[in-house]
Motif scaffolding. Structure first.
Motif, PDB file in Angstrom:
ATOM      1  N   PHE A  11       0.819  -1.221   0.000  1.00 46.96           N
ATOM      2  CA  PHE A  11       0.000   0.000   0.000  1.00 46.96           C
ATOM      3  C   PHE A  11       0.857   1.278   0.000  1.00 46.96           C
ATOM      4  CE2 PHE A  11      -2.831  -3.149   2.002  1.00 46.96           C
ATOM      5  CZ  PHE A  11      -3.927  -3.033   1.165  1.00 46.96           C
ATOM      6  N   VAL A  15      -0.286   5.299   0.042  1.00 46.80           N
ATOM      7  CA  VAL A  15      -0.094   6.101   1.265  1.00 46.80           C
ATOM      8  C   VAL A  15       0.859   7.256   0.998  1.00 46.80           C
ATOM      9  CG1 VAL A  15       0.746   6.065   3.651  1.00 46.80           C
ATOM     10  CG2 VAL A  15      -0.594   4.143   2.786  1.00 46.80           C
TER      11      VAL A  15
ATOM     12  N   LEU B  33       3.212  13.503  11.599  1.00 46.46           N
ATOM     13  CA  LEU B  33       3.692  12.630  10.520  1.00 46.46           C
ATOM     14  C   LEU B  33       4.380  11.385  11.080  1.00 46.46           C
ATOM     15  CD1 LEU B  33       5.079  15.210   7.896  1.00 46.46           C
ATOM     16  CD2 LEU B  33       3.046  13.770   7.674  1.00 46.46           C
ATOM     17  N   ALA B  36       1.577   9.215  12.357  1.00 44.71           N
ATOM     18  CA  ALA B  36       0.724   8.689  11.293  1.00 44.71           C
ATOM     19  C   ALA B  36       1.432   7.651  10.424  1.00 44.71           C
ATOM     20  CB  ALA B  36       0.229   9.840  10.421  1.00 44.71           C
ATOM     21  N   LEU B  37       2.717   7.892  10.124  1.00 42.95           N
ATOM     22  CA  LEU B  37       3.415   7.014   9.167  1.00 42.95           C
ATOM     23  C   LEU B  37       4.216   5.893   9.832  1.00 42.95           C
ATOM     24  CD1 LEU B  37       4.607   9.760   6.666  1.00 42.95           C
ATOM     25  CD2 LEU B  37       2.968   7.946   6.160  1.00 42.95           C
ATOM     26  N   ILE B  38       4.632   6.100  11.071  1.00 45.62           N
ATOM     27  CA  ILE B  38       5.519   5.106  11.695  1.00 45.62           C
ATOM     28  C   ILE B  38       4.890   4.446  12.934  1.00 45.62           C
ATOM     29  CG2 ILE B  38       7.816   4.719  12.721  1.00 45.62           C
ATOM     30  CD1 ILE B  38       8.704   7.279  11.106  1.00 45.62           C
ATOM     31  N   GLU B  42      -1.320  -0.642  11.938  1.00 47.84           N
ATOM     32  CA  GLU B  42      -2.103  -0.828  10.706  1.00 47.84           C
ATOM     33  C   GLU B  42      -3.477  -1.384  11.081  1.00 47.84           C
ATOM     34  OE1 GLU B  42      -0.721  -4.389   8.325  1.00 47.84           O
ATOM     35  OE2 GLU B  42       1.010  -4.105   9.610  1.00 47.84           O
ATOM     36  N   GLN B  46      -7.985  -2.937   6.602  1.00 47.77           N
ATOM     37  CA  GLN B  46      -7.451  -2.117   5.504  1.00 47.77           C
ATOM     38  C   GLN B  46      -5.926  -2.084   5.459  1.00 47.77           C
ATOM     39  OE1 GLN B  46      -9.261   1.744   4.890  1.00 47.77           O
ATOM     40  NE2 GLN B  46     -10.989   1.187   6.157  1.00 47.77           N
ATOM     41  N   SER B  47      -5.298  -2.731   6.418  1.00 42.38           N
ATOM     42  CA  SER B  47      -3.831  -2.744   6.518  1.00 42.38           C
ATOM     43  C   SER B  47      -3.267  -1.320   6.572  1.00 42.38           C
ATOM     44  CB  SER B  47      -3.229  -3.547   5.363  1.00 42.38           C
ATOM     45  OG  SER B  47      -1.837  -3.646   5.522  1.00 42.38           O
ATOM     46  N   HIS B  48      -2.141  -1.081   5.856  1.00 44.97           N
ATOM     47  CA  HIS B  48      -1.489   0.240   5.941  1.00 44.97           C
ATOM     48  C   HIS B  48      -2.252   1.345   5.209  1.00 44.97           C
ATOM     49  CE1 HIS B  48       2.214  -0.820   8.024  1.00 44.97           C
ATOM     50  NE2 HIS B  48       2.188  -1.972   7.365  1.00 44.97           N
ATOM     51  N   SER B  49      -3.188   0.971   4.341  1.00 43.21           N
ATOM     52  CA  SER B  49      -3.888   2.024   3.582  1.00 43.21           C
ATOM     53  C   SER B  49      -4.695   2.934   4.509  1.00 43.21           C
ATOM     54  CB  SER B  49      -4.793   1.415   2.513  1.00 43.21           C
ATOM     55  OG  SER B  49      -5.926   0.831   3.102  1.00 43.21           O
ATOM     56  N   ARG B  51      -3.625   4.572   6.815  1.00 42.75           N
ATOM     57  CA  ARG B  51      -2.826   5.764   7.151  1.00 42.75           C
ATOM     58  C   ARG B  51      -3.262   6.988   6.331  1.00 42.75           C
ATOM     59  NH1 ARG B  51       1.102   3.776  10.397  1.00 42.75           N
ATOM     60  NH2 ARG B  51       1.670   1.613  10.032  1.00 42.75           N
ATOM     61  N   ILE B  52      -3.893   6.755   5.194  1.00 46.14           N
ATOM     62  CA  ILE B  52      -4.385   7.875   4.373  1.00 46.14           C
ATOM     63  C   ILE B  52      -5.436   8.672   5.155  1.00 46.14           C
ATOM     64  CG2 ILE B  52      -5.560   8.483   2.202  1.00 46.14           C
ATOM     65  CD1 ILE B  52      -4.292   5.942   0.978  1.00 46.14           C
ATOM     66  N   TYR B  54      -5.218   9.822   8.017  1.00 43.38           N
ATOM     67  CA  TYR B  54      -4.608  10.906   8.794  1.00 43.38           C
ATOM     68  C   TYR B  54      -4.429  12.202   8.004  1.00 43.38           C
ATOM     69  CZ  TYR B  54      -3.735   6.948  11.844  1.00 43.38           C
ATOM     70  OH  TYR B  54      -3.903   5.829  12.621  1.00 43.38           O
ATOM     71  N   VAL B  55      -4.544  12.152   6.686  1.00 43.65           N
ATOM     72  CA  VAL B  55      -4.557  13.408   5.912  1.00 43.65           C
ATOM     73  C   VAL B  55      -5.963  13.677   5.358  1.00 43.65           C
ATOM     74  CG1 VAL B  55      -2.121  13.663   5.307  1.00 43.65           C
ATOM     75  CG2 VAL B  55      -3.574  12.206   3.893  1.00 43.65           C
ATOM     76  N   THR B 106      -7.098  12.736  -1.815  1.00 49.27           N
ATOM     77  CA  THR B 106      -6.636  11.646  -0.938  1.00 49.27           C
ATOM     78  C   THR B 106      -7.745  10.594  -0.763  1.00 49.27           C
ATOM     79  OG1 THR B 106      -7.252  12.931   1.027  1.00 49.27           O
ATOM     80  CG2 THR B 106      -4.950  13.042   0.334  1.00 49.27           C
ATOM     81  N   MET B 204      -2.702  15.444  13.656  1.00 43.95           N
ATOM     82  CA  MET B 204      -2.696  15.931  12.268  1.00 43.95           C
ATOM     83  C   MET B 204      -3.773  17.012  12.075  1.00 43.95           C
ATOM     84  SD  MET B 204      -0.249  14.638  10.506  1.00 43.95           S
ATOM     85  CE  MET B 204      -0.556  14.583   8.755  1.00 43.95           C
TER      86      MET B 204
END
Lengths: 75, 235
Positions: A11, A15, B33, B36-38, B42, B46-49, B51-52, B54-55, B106, B204
């Protein structure tokens, strides 16, 4: 760890592109507004410089004009 | 009370504030950031997706908030003839539009891995697109009309028409069957989002709010100097 941060189980492209689009939009808007601000400020300074001493003294008596002239370096 | 909103009085504050707001924005954004990213987990589905979010979500919230504020300022400004309220509303609009576009783009990027499509004409997405059109109409009106009375009237009408769309955006996921998921955060009842995701989301949101404040201050100062430039022409 680093690989997982970039690829994110497949993903990563979605992202990272969402975050990149957001940050690029921020930077673009900031620069556009900054350019507009500098343009107006430079115009103001040029116009102020072209006033004769009597008119310049009158214009300077307004506190907001003094503020504009004194804040030449913010952001 | 309204005398405190006079441009001459607030310029001394607004001209000095941007550098402090910019500093605070960079600090809060860096924390946001990282979270949100680290640091945030997850999602099990939706797994890592995820993270979207957060924006996407803060951008949508702030664009709705800014449009509501613009409408309030325009109506109050029009009723009480406070020109400065229109100036504040005009200065808020550019960041509102950019946040609206960010929410749409986004959301589209998030839609591809989640729904399998970049775009769907469902109620939430379509109503957000309509909000962007109202923002564009509002900004164009300021460029088209030179007469103050006319521009105040036209922009007030645009915001009043546009604000009808705001509750539609909010409740579209409840009123219609949409691809969009229902709200995970409720102020009045228990939120369904875990604290480990809520914290980066709120951080965020704070960063985005600071950015819109920064843009507002810079734009407001620009508008004031523009007015003063016209004043110097008349001297």
């Amino acid at each position: 760890m680093i690989e997982n941060l970039f690829f994110m189980n497949g993903f990563g492209l979605y992202v990272w592109s969402a975050f990149a689009f957001t940050l690029v939009s921020f930077l673009t808007l900031f620069l556009v507004i900054k350019i507009q601000y500098n343009k107006e400020k430079n115009k103001f300074i040029a116009k102020f410089g072209s006033l004769n001493s009597e008119r310049a003294a009158f214009a300077k008596s307004q506190s907001i004009n003094k503020e504009i002239l004194s804040n030449t370096s913010n952001i | 009370m309204f005398k405190y909103f006079e441009p001459n009085k607030i310029f001394s504050i607004t001209s000095k504030a941007p550098k402090y707001v910019l500093f605070l924005f960079i600090v809060i954004l860096s924390i946001g950031l990282t979270e949100a990213l680290i640091l945030s987990p997850e999602d099990y589905k939706q797994s890592h997706s995820v993270r979207i979010m957060y924006v996407h979500v803060p951008a949508a919230w702030i664009s709705l908030g800014i449009f509501s504020a613009i409408t309030f300022l325009s109506i109050v400004g029009y009723i009480f003839k406070i020109r400065n309220f229109f100036l504040i509303a005009k200065s808020l609009a550019p960041s509102g539009l950019v946040f609206n576009i960010i929410a749409l783009v986004t959301g589209s990027i998030w839609g591809k891995p989640t729904w399998g499509t970049w775009w769907a004409w469902d109620a939430r997405i379509t109503s957000m697109l309509i909000l962007a059109l109202f923002y564009i109409m509002y900004l164009i009106a300021w460029r088209i009309f030179e007469d103050n009375d006319k521009v105040f009237k036209v922009t007030s009408i645009i915001t009043i028409l546009g604000i009808i769309n705001v509750p539609i955006i909010k409740y579209s996921v409840d009123w219609w069957n949409t691809l969009h998921q229902p709200a995970s955060i409720n102020i009045l009842s228990k939120s369904s989002i875990h604290i480990s995701m809520l914290f980066p989301l709120l951080t965020m949101t704070a960063a985005f709010a600071l950015f819109s404040l920064l843009i507002f201050l810079m734009k407001y100062n620009t508008e004031l100097i523009k007015i003063k430039n016209k004043g110097l022409d008349r001297l």
